[in-house]
Motif scaffolding. Structure first.
Motif, PDB file in Angstrom:
ATOM      1  N   VAL A  52     107.798 104.923  -7.827  1.00 42.64           N
ATOM      2  CA  VAL A  52     107.356 106.078  -7.853  1.00 42.64           C
ATOM      3  C   VAL A  52     106.234 106.121  -8.290  1.00 42.64           C
ATOM      4  O   VAL A  52     105.298 107.036  -8.098  1.00 42.64           O
ATOM      5  CB  VAL A  52     108.288 106.872  -8.528  1.00 42.64           C
ATOM      6  N   HIS A  53     106.141 105.094  -9.094  1.00 43.00           N
ATOM      7  CA  HIS A  53     104.333 105.301 -10.013  1.00 43.00           C
ATOM      8  C   HIS A  53     103.450 104.725  -8.606  1.00 43.00           C
ATOM      9  O   HIS A  53     101.938 105.117  -8.807  1.00 43.00           O
ATOM     10  CB  HIS A  53     104.522 104.202 -11.247  1.00 43.00           C
ATOM     11  N   GLU A  54     103.718 104.017  -8.180  1.00 44.64           N
ATOM     12  CA  GLU A  54     102.764 103.311  -7.043  1.00 44.64           C
ATOM     13  C   GLU A  54     102.310 104.192  -6.463  1.00 44.64           C
ATOM     14  O   GLU A  54     100.945 104.713  -6.006  1.00 44.64           O
ATOM     15  CB  GLU A  54     103.345 102.213  -5.829  1.00 44.64           C
ATOM     16  N   PHE A  55     103.390 105.250  -5.422  1.00 49.08           N
ATOM     17  CA  PHE A  55     102.611 106.348  -5.039  1.00 49.08           C
ATOM     18  C   PHE A  55     102.291 107.695  -5.302  1.00 49.08           C
ATOM     19  O   PHE A  55     101.622 108.510  -5.004  1.00 49.08           O
ATOM     20  CB  PHE A  55     104.643 106.575  -3.727  1.00 49.08           C
ATOM     21  N   THR A  56     102.631 107.925  -7.007  1.00 50.16           N
ATOM     22  CA  THR A  56     102.324 109.058  -7.838  1.00 50.16           C
ATOM     23  C   THR A  56     100.605 108.695  -8.559  1.00 50.16           C
ATOM     24  O   THR A  56     100.114 109.755  -9.344  1.00 50.16           O
ATOM     25  CB  THR A  56     103.119 109.582  -8.432  1.00 50.16           C
ATOM     26  N   GLY A  57     101.362 107.033  -9.205  1.00 47.89           N
ATOM     27  CA  GLY A  57      99.366 107.219 -10.169  1.00 47.89           C
ATOM     28  C   GLY A  57      99.633 107.420 -11.169  1.00 47.89           C
ATOM     29  O   GLY A  57      99.149 107.388 -12.107  1.00 47.89           O
ATOM     30  N   ILE A  58     101.179 108.673 -11.727  1.00 47.08           N
ATOM     31  CA  ILE A  58     101.478 109.139 -13.397  1.00 47.08           C
ATOM     32  C   ILE A  58     102.589 109.050 -13.301  1.00 47.08           C
ATOM     33  O   ILE A  58     103.116 109.305 -14.137  1.00 47.08           O
ATOM     34  CB  ILE A  58     100.781 110.636 -12.825  1.00 47.08           C
ATOM     35  N   ALA A  59     103.321 108.245 -13.249  1.00 46.93           N
ATOM     36  CA  ALA A  59     105.133 108.210 -13.772  1.00 46.93           C
ATOM     37  C   ALA A  59     105.118 106.170 -14.286  1.00 46.93           C
ATOM     38  O   ALA A  59     105.668 105.834 -13.889  1.00 46.93           O
ATOM     39  CB  ALA A  59     105.946 107.973 -12.183  1.00 46.93           C
ATOM     40  N   VAL A 302     107.984 114.984  -9.716  1.00 43.93           N
ATOM     41  CA  VAL A 302     106.358 114.244 -10.167  1.00 43.93           C
ATOM     42  C   VAL A 302     105.445 115.419  -9.864  1.00 43.93           C
ATOM     43  O   VAL A 302     104.807 115.472 -10.280  1.00 43.93           O
ATOM     44  CB  VAL A 302     106.709 113.062 -10.298  1.00 43.93           C
ATOM     45  N   MET A 303     105.572 115.375  -8.712  1.00 45.93           N
ATOM     46  CA  MET A 303     104.897 116.098  -7.780  1.00 45.93           C
ATOM     47  C   MET A 303     104.752 117.818  -8.527  1.00 45.93           C
ATOM     48  O   MET A 303     103.850 118.283  -8.915  1.00 45.93           O
ATOM     49  CB  MET A 303     105.147 116.693  -6.518  1.00 45.93           C
ATOM     50  N   ASN A 304     105.525 118.352  -8.489  1.00 44.85           N
ATOM     51  CA  ASN A 304     106.238 119.264  -9.051  1.00 44.85           C
ATOM     52  C   ASN A 304     105.494 120.302 -10.548  1.00 44.85           C
ATOM     53  O   ASN A 304     104.952 120.870 -10.392  1.00 44.85           O
ATOM     54  CB  ASN A 304     107.416 119.696  -9.339  1.00 44.85           C
ATOM     55  N   VAL A 305     105.846 119.115 -11.407  1.00 44.28           N
ATOM     56  CA  VAL A 305     104.659 119.104 -12.374  1.00 44.28           C
ATOM     57  C   VAL A 305     103.531 118.660 -12.345  1.00 44.28           C
ATOM     58  O   VAL A 305     102.597 119.816 -12.950  1.00 44.28           O
ATOM     59  CB  VAL A 305     105.549 117.913 -13.122  1.00 44.28           C
ATOM     60  N   ARG A 352      94.761 112.282  -5.284  1.00 48.30           N
ATOM     61  CA  ARG A 352      94.991 111.433  -5.136  1.00 48.30           C
ATOM     62  C   ARG A 352      93.813 110.001  -4.152  1.00 48.30           C
ATOM     63  O   ARG A 352      94.267 109.088  -4.807  1.00 48.30           O
ATOM     64  CB  ARG A 352      95.751 111.893  -4.456  1.00 48.30           C
ATOM     65  N   GLU A 353      93.352 111.095  -3.431  1.00 48.57           N
ATOM     66  CA  GLU A 353      92.597 109.995  -2.205  1.00 48.57           C
ATOM     67  C   GLU A 353      91.280 109.163  -2.946  1.00 48.57           C
ATOM     68  O   GLU A 353      90.826 108.091  -2.303  1.00 48.57           O
ATOM     69  CB  GLU A 353      92.156 110.798  -1.205  1.00 48.57           C
ATOM     70  N   GLU A 354      90.725 110.123  -3.439  1.00 48.54           N
ATOM     71  CA  GLU A 354      89.426 109.854  -4.712  1.00 48.54           C
ATOM     72  C   GLU A 354      90.253 108.497  -6.006  1.00 48.54           C
ATOM     73  O   GLU A 354      89.306 107.273  -5.872  1.00 48.54           O
ATOM     74  CB  GLU A 354      89.556 110.713  -5.717  1.00 48.54           C
ATOM     75  N   ARG A 355      91.689 108.122  -6.025  1.00 46.17           N
ATOM     76  CA  ARG A 355      92.157 107.276  -6.361  1.00 46.17           C
ATOM     77  C   ARG A 355      92.902 106.526  -5.663  1.00 46.17           C
ATOM     78  O   ARG A 355      93.232 105.428  -6.549  1.00 46.17           O
ATOM     79  CB  ARG A 355      93.236 107.792  -7.376  1.00 46.17           C
ATOM     80  N   GLY A 356      92.510 105.840  -4.244  1.00 51.83           N
ATOM     81  CA  GLY A 356      93.288 105.207  -2.980  1.00 51.83           C
ATOM     82  C   GLY A 356      94.597 105.498  -3.062  1.00 51.83           C
ATOM     83  O   GLY A 356      95.514 104.585  -3.095  1.00 51.83           O
ATOM     84  N   LEU A 357      95.009 106.378  -3.100  1.00 55.44           N
ATOM     85  CA  LEU A 357      96.668 106.965  -2.939  1.00 55.44           C
ATOM     86  C   LEU A 357      96.355 107.547  -2.154  1.00 55.44           C
ATOM     87  O   LEU A 357      95.352 108.315  -1.045  1.00 55.44           O
ATOM     88  CB  LEU A 357      97.168 107.800  -4.579  1.00 55.44           C
ATOM     89  N   PRO A 361     102.350 111.875  -1.286  1.00 55.53           N
ATOM     90  CA  PRO A 361     103.542 111.143  -1.524  1.00 55.53           C
ATOM     91  C   PRO A 361     104.423 110.456  -1.491  1.00 55.53           C
ATOM     92  O   PRO A 361     104.936 109.547  -1.040  1.00 55.53           O
ATOM     93  CB  PRO A 361     103.365 110.733  -3.315  1.00 55.53           C
ATOM     94  N   VAL A 362     105.497 111.440  -0.981  1.00 53.28           N
ATOM     95  CA  VAL A 362     106.648 110.861  -0.366  1.00 53.28           C
ATOM     96  C   VAL A 362     106.650 110.793   1.382  1.00 53.28           C
ATOM     97  O   VAL A 362     107.073 109.906   1.559  1.00 53.28           O
ATOM     98  CB  VAL A 362     107.363 113.019   0.109  1.00 53.28           C
ATOM     99  N   SER A 363     105.295 111.195   2.171  1.00 47.35           N
ATOM    100  CA  SER A 363     105.002 110.962   3.139  1.00 47.35           C
ATOM    101  C   SER A 363     104.954 109.324   3.364  1.00 47.35           C
ATOM    102  O   SER A 363     105.418 108.473   4.100  1.00 47.35           O
ATOM    103  CB  SER A 363     104.477 111.236   3.955  1.00 47.35           C
ATOM    104  N   ALA A 364     103.635 109.184   2.441  1.00 48.63           N
ATOM    105  CA  ALA A 364     103.875 107.497   2.225  1.00 48.63           C
ATOM    106  C   ALA A 364     105.256 106.697   1.753  1.00 48.63           C
ATOM    107  O   ALA A 364     104.968 105.454   2.708  1.00 48.63           O
ATOM    108  CB  ALA A 364     102.639 107.180   1.833  1.00 48.63           C
ATOM    109  N   TYR A 365     105.698 107.218   1.755  1.00 51.02           N
ATOM    110  CA  TYR A 365     106.989 106.179   0.248  1.00 51.02           C
ATOM    111  C   TYR A 365     107.903 105.906   1.835  1.00 51.02           C
ATOM    112  O   TYR A 365     108.206 104.875   1.619  1.00 51.02           O
ATOM    113  CB  TYR A 365     107.785 106.898  -0.341  1.00 51.02           C
ATOM    114  N   ALA A 366     108.117 107.475   2.458  1.00 50.95           N
ATOM    115  CA  ALA A 366     108.761 107.593   3.543  1.00 50.95           C
ATOM    116  C   ALA A 366     108.251 106.004   4.865  1.00 50.95           C
ATOM    117  O   ALA A 366     109.237 105.634   5.153  1.00 50.95           O
ATOM    118  CB  ALA A 366     108.960 108.723   3.987  1.00 50.95           C
ATOM    119  N   GLU A 367     107.754 106.193   4.825  1.00 53.73           N
ATOM    120  CA  GLU A 367     106.748 105.429   5.765  1.00 53.73           C
ATOM    121  C   GLU A 367     106.526 103.846   5.389  1.00 53.73           C
ATOM    122  O   GLU A 367     106.395 103.042   5.652  1.00 53.73           O
ATOM    123  CB  GLU A 367     104.760 105.871   5.973  1.00 53.73           C
TER     124      GLU A 367
END
Length: 388
Positions: A52-59, A302-305, A352-357, A361-367
Motif C-alpha cells: 500500500v505504501h509502495e503504490f500510494t507513497g503516504i502510508a 488512502v486515496m479517498n482521504v 504522484r508522477e512527480e514523485r515517481g509513483l 495506484p489501484v491500477s498499478a497494484y493490479a498490474e
C-alpha cells in the motif's frame, strides 16, 4: 486562490496509517468471508501494508492490534517492518474478547477483572517500548444493558483509576488516545459514549492523553467536523479512525457513505492546523473489508482521504474569511462548495508522477502481480482474520 505548489507541498507531508486487521479476513456478526491470499501472520500483514505504501507513497505506518498481532519478539517485528519500508505505529488494545469482560473490563465491578484489563493495557505499553510506537489507543466495550445493572458514577471512577495507572506508565514521548462510541455492545449505558466523556477523562489525566475521533462512532446527524474543530482548538485531538457508515459502526471504506462529510472534516483539520506535524494528529484507517479485496480497498481508502485533503487545501480561505466577516452567507458557502466540487484527480495524478509513483495506484497494484502471488503462496496454515 490557493497556490498549487503549496497544496502539493502540504500533500507531500500527509501520512495515513493503515490497520493490520484491514488486511485479514473479517466479516459481519453472521459470517466471515474468507479470501485467497490474506495474511496468516503479522509479518504477512506488514508485507501487504508495504505494498500500500509502495503504490500510494503516504502510508508508512501500520497499526497493530494486541493480541491479534501477538508475536514473541516485537523488536524483531519492528525490524521486519523497517526492512520493508514501513514502521509500526499505534498499538491498539483489546479488552472486549474475553469471557471475563462480559460485564466490562476496566469498569467491571470485580477488582480482579479490572486488574486483568489494566495489566493488558500495561502490556501494550511494554510493546510500544519494544516497537518504538508512540501511541496507545484504547477503545472500551464497557457499559450496561439494563437500568440498575451497575452504578454509572462508580464505573466512571473505575475508568479514571485504570486510565491513571496506564498514564503513569507512559514514557515522555508516548500518548494515551481514548476512543469513544455512542453505543454497542452495551445498550443502556456506554462508559465512553461521546467525545465529551473522552475529553473529560483525558483532561484529568494530562497533556499525554488525547481524544480519538472514529468517524463511524456517532449518532445519525452528528456534526463531526464541529467536534474536530473544538478538539483542535483545545489541543486534545489525538487522531482519527477513518471509516464510513450508513447505519451504525459499519467500518466501510472512508468516504463511501458521505464524501462531503469527509471533506468538511478535513477542511476543519486544514483550517485549524491539524496537518501541521507539530500538532501530532494521527490519521489512521479503521476499516473491515468484508466483501471487497483487501489491499486494493486499503489503497482506495488512502486515496479517498488524499482526495478529500486536496479539496480541503483548495478552499480559498481569504475569500471565505472575507465573506464570513461581511455576513455574506451565500458567498461563504459557495467558496466551500467550489473547493468540494473541484476534480482533484488530475492534480493528484500529477503529484504522484512527480514523485515517481503511478498516477493510478489501484491500477498499478493490479498490474503488479502481487495479488496473484500471495494467492498462490499463502496456502495452508490458519489465516489471520477477524479476532485472530
Amino acid at each position: 486562490m490557493p497556490d498549487i505548489a503549496a497544496v502539493k507541498a502540504a500533500l507531500a507531508n500527509q501520512r495515513i496509517e493503515t490497520p493490520s486487521w484491514g488486511y485479514g479476513n473479517s466479516g459481519t456478526r453472521f459470517k466471515v468471508f474468507a479470501q485467497a491470499g490474506v495474511p496468516r501472520t503479522p509479518h504477512e500483514k506488514l508485507d501487504d501494508a508495504a505494498k500500500v505504501h509502495e503504490f500510494t507513497g503516504i502510508a508508512p505506518k501500520v497499526a497493530l492490534h494486541i493480541p491479534w498481532d501477538k508475536v514473541d519478539d516485537y523488536a524483531a517485528l519492528a525490524a521486519y517492518a523497517k526492512e520493508r519500508g514501513v514502521e509500526l505505529g499505534t498499538i491498539n488494545s483489546n479488552t472486549f474478547q474475553d469471557d471475563d469482560y462480559k460485564l466490562g473490563s476496566v469498569c467491571h465491578p470485580d477488582a480482579a477483572v479490572r486488574r486483568k484489563a489494566v495489566d493488558h493495557l500495561l502490556e501494550c505499553v511494554d510493546i510500544m517500548d519494544a516497537t518504538g510506537s508512540k501511541d496507545l489507543k484504547i477503545w472500551l466495550a464497557d457499559g450496561t444493558n439494563y437500568p440498575g445493572q451497575d452504578d454509572i458514577v462508580a464505573r466512571q471512577d473505575r475508568l479514571a483509576e485504570a486510565l491513571a495507572t496506564v498514564y503513569e506508565r507512559l514514557g515522555d514521548d508516548q500518548r494515551l488516545l481514548l476512543e469513544y462510541k455512542f453505543f454497542e455492545p452495551a445498550f443502556y449505558t456506554t462508559d465512553v459514549p461521546d467525545w465529551g466523556t473522552s475529553y473529560m477523562q483525558c483532561m484529568k489525566l494530562g497533556d499525554k492523553a488525547q481524544v480519538v475521533v472514529d468517524t463511524g462512532h456517532h449518532a445519525p446527524g452528528t456534526n463531526i467536523e464541529f467536534i474536530v474543530a473544538l478538539l483542535l482548538r483545545e489541543k486534545k485531538l489525538g487522531g482519527f479512525d477513518f471509516n464510513s457508515r450508513f447505519y451504525a459502526d459499519d467500518d466501510l471504506m472512508v468516504g463511501a457513505a458521505d464524501p462531503f462529510q469527509l471533506f468538511r472534516i478535513l477542511h476543519e483539520v486544514a483550517k485549524n492546523g491539524g496537518f501541521d506535524p507539530a500538532t501530532n494528529v494521527a490519521f489512521m484507517l479503521d476499516q473491515c473489508h468484508n466483501i471487497e479485496a483487501k489491499i486494493p480497498a486499503v489503497i482506495r481508502s488512502v486515496m479517498n482521504v488524499q482526495e478529500a485533503t486536496a479539496k480541503a487545501l483548495l478552499v480559498d480561505r481569504d475569500a471565505l474569511t472575507a465573506a464570513q466577516s461581511a455576513g455574506d452567507v451565500l458567498t461563504a458557502n459557495s467558496v466551500i462548495m467550489d473547493a468540494y466540487n473541484t476534480d482533484v484527480r488530475p492534480l493528484l495524478a500529477e503529484w504522484r508522477e512527480e514523485r515517481g509513483l503511478a498516477a493510478n495506484p489501484v491500477s498499478a497494484y493490479a498490474e503488479s502481480g502481487w495479488q496473484e502471488r500471495i494467492a498462490a503462496e499463502r496456502v495452508g496454515g490458519e489465516q489471520a482474520g477477524w479476532g485472530a
